[in-house]
Design a protein around this motif. Sequence first.
Motif, PDB file in Angstrom:
ATOM      1  N   THR A  39       4.450   4.817 -10.409  1.00  0.00           N
ATOM      2  CA  THR A  39       3.236   5.904 -11.119  1.00  0.00           C
ATOM      3  C   THR A  39       2.347   4.818 -11.891  1.00  0.00           C
ATOM      4  N   HIS A  40       1.151   5.088 -11.590  1.00  0.00           N
ATOM      5  CA  HIS A  40      -0.135   4.201 -12.379  1.00  0.00           C
ATOM      6  C   HIS A  40      -0.355   5.300 -13.593  1.00  0.00           C
ATOM      7  N   THR A  42      -2.448   4.431 -15.749  1.00  0.00           N
ATOM      8  CA  THR A  42      -3.852   4.153 -15.921  1.00  0.00           C
ATOM      9  C   THR A  42      -4.647   3.979 -14.603  1.00  0.00           C
ATOM     10  N   THR A  43      -5.736   4.149 -14.293  1.00  0.00           N
ATOM     11  CA  THR A  43      -6.492   4.124 -13.153  1.00  0.00           C
ATOM     12  C   THR A  43      -7.836   3.772 -13.703  1.00  0.00           C
ATOM     13  N   GLU A  56      -9.724  -3.759 -14.481  1.00  0.00           N
ATOM     14  CA  GLU A  56      -9.742  -2.639 -13.629  1.00  0.00           C
ATOM     15  C   GLU A  56      -8.838  -2.604 -12.331  1.00  0.00           C
ATOM     16  N   THR A  59      -4.950  -2.280 -13.205  1.00  0.00           N
ATOM     17  CA  THR A  59      -4.268  -0.958 -13.350  1.00  0.00           C
ATOM     18  C   THR A  59      -3.496  -0.759 -11.971  1.00  0.00           C
ATOM     19  N   TYR A  61      -4.762   0.772  -9.320  1.00  0.00           N
ATOM     20  CA  TYR A  61      -5.226   1.929  -8.868  1.00  0.00           C
ATOM     21  C   TYR A  61      -6.439   2.199  -9.226  1.00  0.00           C
ATOM     22  N   ILE A  62      -7.372   1.948  -8.178  1.00  0.00           N
ATOM     23  CA  ILE A  62      -8.710   2.079  -8.220  1.00  0.00           C
ATOM     24  C   ILE A  62      -9.292   3.651  -7.522  1.00  0.00           C
ATOM     25  N   THR A  63      -9.934   4.476  -8.118  1.00  0.00           N
ATOM     26  CA  THR A  63     -10.695   5.511  -7.540  1.00  0.00           C
ATOM     27  C   THR A  63     -12.065   5.658  -7.324  1.00  0.00           C
ATOM     28  N   TYR A  95      -4.228   0.091  -5.055  1.00  0.00           N
ATOM     29  CA  TYR A  95      -4.276   1.086  -4.210  1.00  0.00           C
ATOM     30  C   TYR A  95      -5.781   1.396  -4.348  1.00  0.00           C
ATOM     31  N   ASP A  97      -8.333   4.736  -3.768  1.00  0.00           N
ATOM     32  CA  ASP A  97      -8.147   6.235  -3.637  1.00  0.00           C
ATOM     33  C   ASP A  97      -9.576   6.624  -3.194  1.00  0.00           C
ATOM     34  N   ARG A 140      -3.736   0.876   0.655  1.00  0.00           N
ATOM     35  CA  ARG A 140      -2.806  -0.081  -0.180  1.00  0.00           C
ATOM     36  C   ARG A 140      -3.164  -1.522   0.423  1.00  0.00           C
TER      37      ARG A 140
END
Length: 157
Positions: A39-40, A42-43, A56, A59, A61-63, A95, A97, A140
């Motif tokens: 579980t991340h 923070t993203t 960044e 974290t 996880y980048i959206t 990751y 997203d 990923r």
Amino acid sequence: MASTTFSGPVTSTNGFVGDLTGNVTGNVTGNIAGTGRVTHATTAAINATATATAAEVATGYITSTSAAATAITLPTGTLLGAALGAAKGTIFDLYVDNTGGASTVTMVVATNGILSTAAADTPGSFGDLTVASGVTGVARFTLMFSSATAYVFTRTA
């Protein structure tokens, strides 16, 4: 089993019962068993073409929710290695997203970042640096550090 709070180093000869929860900092050696979930907490949101900061990327996880095509350039190996505390042999999963986006995200490596042999030899899979938008828009990437300041980059899912 009763819950106990410890401060300082703790050694267990019988292992842990249940899943590992909370934050883990520092180096972990040995085996960790559990559900396999990550579980991340923070993203980072990158919604326009830019160079991602080391924080960044760290974290994990980048959206992106951009309506326009977006290129995300990774930080230099030196900056990213410092942010992750990397050394030769460090492996880090990132990751991306793009399920909320309306156009493609393209990943770009920076100085001291190179594509792996698998990525260079098979651009349609391991070398696919684009992340589609919509329901299939999650990818990923794995960064493998060959030193504290250089990484090899490949798509792994």
